[in-house]
Design an enzyme around this catalytic site. Structure first.
Site, PDB file in Angstrom:
ATOM      1  N   HIS A  34       6.929  -2.400  -0.582  1.00  0.00           N
ATOM      2  CA  HIS A  34       6.633  -3.815  -0.794  1.00  0.00           C
ATOM      3  C   HIS A  34       6.990  -4.160  -2.239  1.00  0.00           C
ATOM      4  CE1 HIS A  34       3.153  -2.149  -2.803  1.00  0.00           C
ATOM      5  NE2 HIS A  34       2.805  -1.539  -1.687  1.00  0.00           N
ATOM      6  N   HIS A  37       6.122  -1.663  -5.046  1.00  0.00           N
ATOM      7  CA  HIS A  37       7.075  -0.559  -5.222  1.00  0.00           C
ATOM      8  C   HIS A  37       8.355  -1.071  -5.892  1.00  0.00           C
ATOM      9  CE1 HIS A  37       4.884   0.943  -1.506  1.00  0.00           C
ATOM     10  NE2 HIS A  37       4.759   1.967  -2.326  1.00  0.00           N
ATOM     11  N   ASP A 153      -3.457   2.504  -7.759  1.00  0.00           N
ATOM     12  CA  ASP A 153      -4.077   3.814  -7.519  1.00  0.00           C
ATOM     13  C   ASP A 153      -4.419   4.399  -8.889  1.00  0.00           C
ATOM     14  OD1 ASP A 153      -3.728   4.156  -4.558  1.00  0.00           O
ATOM     15  OD2 ASP A 153      -1.678   3.714  -5.151  1.00  0.00           O
ATOM     16  N   SER A 194       0.845  -0.982   1.150  1.00  0.00           N
ATOM     17  CA  SER A 194       1.465  -0.701   2.463  1.00  0.00           C
ATOM     18  C   SER A 194       0.442  -0.903   3.569  1.00  0.00           C
ATOM     19  CB  SER A 194       1.986   0.730   2.502  1.00  0.00           C
ATOM     20  OG  SER A 194       2.829   0.948   1.396  1.00  0.00           O
ATOM     21  N   ARG A 195      -0.844  -0.679   3.239  1.00  0.00           N
ATOM     22  CA  ARG A 195      -1.892  -0.806   4.262  1.00  0.00           C
ATOM     23  C   ARG A 195      -2.115  -2.262   4.686  1.00  0.00           C
ATOM     24  NH1 ARG A 195      -5.079   4.148   4.281  1.00  0.00           N
ATOM     25  NH2 ARG A 195      -4.158   5.447   2.705  1.00  0.00           N
TER      26      ARG A 195
END
Ligand code: PAF
Length: 284
Positions: A34, A37, A153, A194-195
């Site tokens: 996405h 990234h 993260d 991504s989730r």
């Protein structure tokens, strides 16, 4: 752009770049790319001669089989995006190419100076061991000058800094620089992940409350203690039907230990939005 699927192809390309004196940037990913990234890859392209992006859903960092099975995968779409933003090589191995059967079930435990004992580490035992297993393998294969990771993260980034700068392994990484990059958000504030692909339209709307509440807590922090803000944020998110906080901890940015005040503090949250586990954070 070339797609490489074996370690041999990868190391041959790396050796060719090194022979030509080119600097190498590495962006490790698990695919389902996405804009978050894309921001890492664009920065890597701007700062290095050659950019390798790995697309590998690493089984050893999942402690939940269902989560691994449901992780979104779409190499064709990822490759199109990466080519359009100037990546040079995509490394997309199978688990069997990446690991021997023994490595896949490795029980080797890295020492993270306690950084892995809190938050994500407490909730997902073994997760960071798997992350470090794959990231150190990628560093060894690609020998990058710079490697790029998102601040979403945050605990992962802190652990990778520790591995490269302070751990017993540090000498194997040479002058490698770890570059942390800011969270990319949708216009409505939801952190790119991504989730998010697994959220329904109504869940996506609900999830925007997470950042709204985190952001407003920065203002409230001027007149409240760390523990009060932790409680306020947790209660405000839990008050929204469909959202459930797993943890909200305000910690020191370096040690990840509970912060005593807001001077070097980051608030890290994990929230279930329906069945999907989302993480986010805010700097105070
Ligand atoms: O952040 C991720 O997507 C993964 O944890 C990483 C760093 C690519 C390792 O598999």
């Amino acid at each position: 752009m070339q797609i490489l699927s074996t370690k041999l192809e990868l190391t041959q390309q790396v050796a060719a770049c090194k022979r030509q004196g080119k600097t190498i940037g590495l962006v490790p990913t698990m695919g389902a790319l996405h804009e978050g990234h894309a921001s890492l890859v664009k920065k890597a392209v701007a700062e290095n001669d050659v950019v390798f992006v790995s697309v590998f859903v690493n089984p050893t960092q999942f402690n939940n089989k269902e989560d691994l099975a449901k992780y979104p995968r779409n190499l064709e779409r990822d490759a199109q995006l990466l080519e359009s933003i100037g990546a040079h090589f995509v490394f997309a191995p199978t688990p069997e190419e990446m690991y021997t059967a023994e490595e896949m079930n490795s029980t080797f435990v890295y020492d993270f100076e306690g950084l892995d004992k809190v938050m994500e580490g407490k909730m997902r035992p073994g997760h960071f061991n798997g992350v470090v297993q794959v990231v150190s393998r990628l560093f060894y294969l690609v020998q990058p000058d710079r490697a790029y990771f998102g601040e979403k993260d945050y605990q992962q980034l802190a652990i990778i800094h520790q591995m490269v700068e302070r751990s017993a392994l540090k000498d194997t990484f040479g002058d490698l620089k770890i570059i942390g990059c800011p969270i990319v958000r949708q216009a409505d504030g939801l952190a790119m992940s991504s989730r998010n692909e697994r959220l329904s339209e109504s869940e996506k709307k609900l999830a925007t409350n997470i950042y709204r509440i985190l952001k407003s807590s920065v203002e409230s922090a001027k007149n409240a203690s760390v523990r009060e803000i932790e409680q306020q944020v947790t209660d405000a998110i839990n008050a929204i039907e469909g959202l459930e906080v797993e943890y909200y901890e305000i910690v020191d940015k370096t040690t990840l230990l509970p912060a005593k005040d807001f001077s070097n503090a980051i608030g890290c949250v994990t929230v279930y939005c329906g069945p999907v586990r989302l993480i986010d954070n805010i700097m105070y």
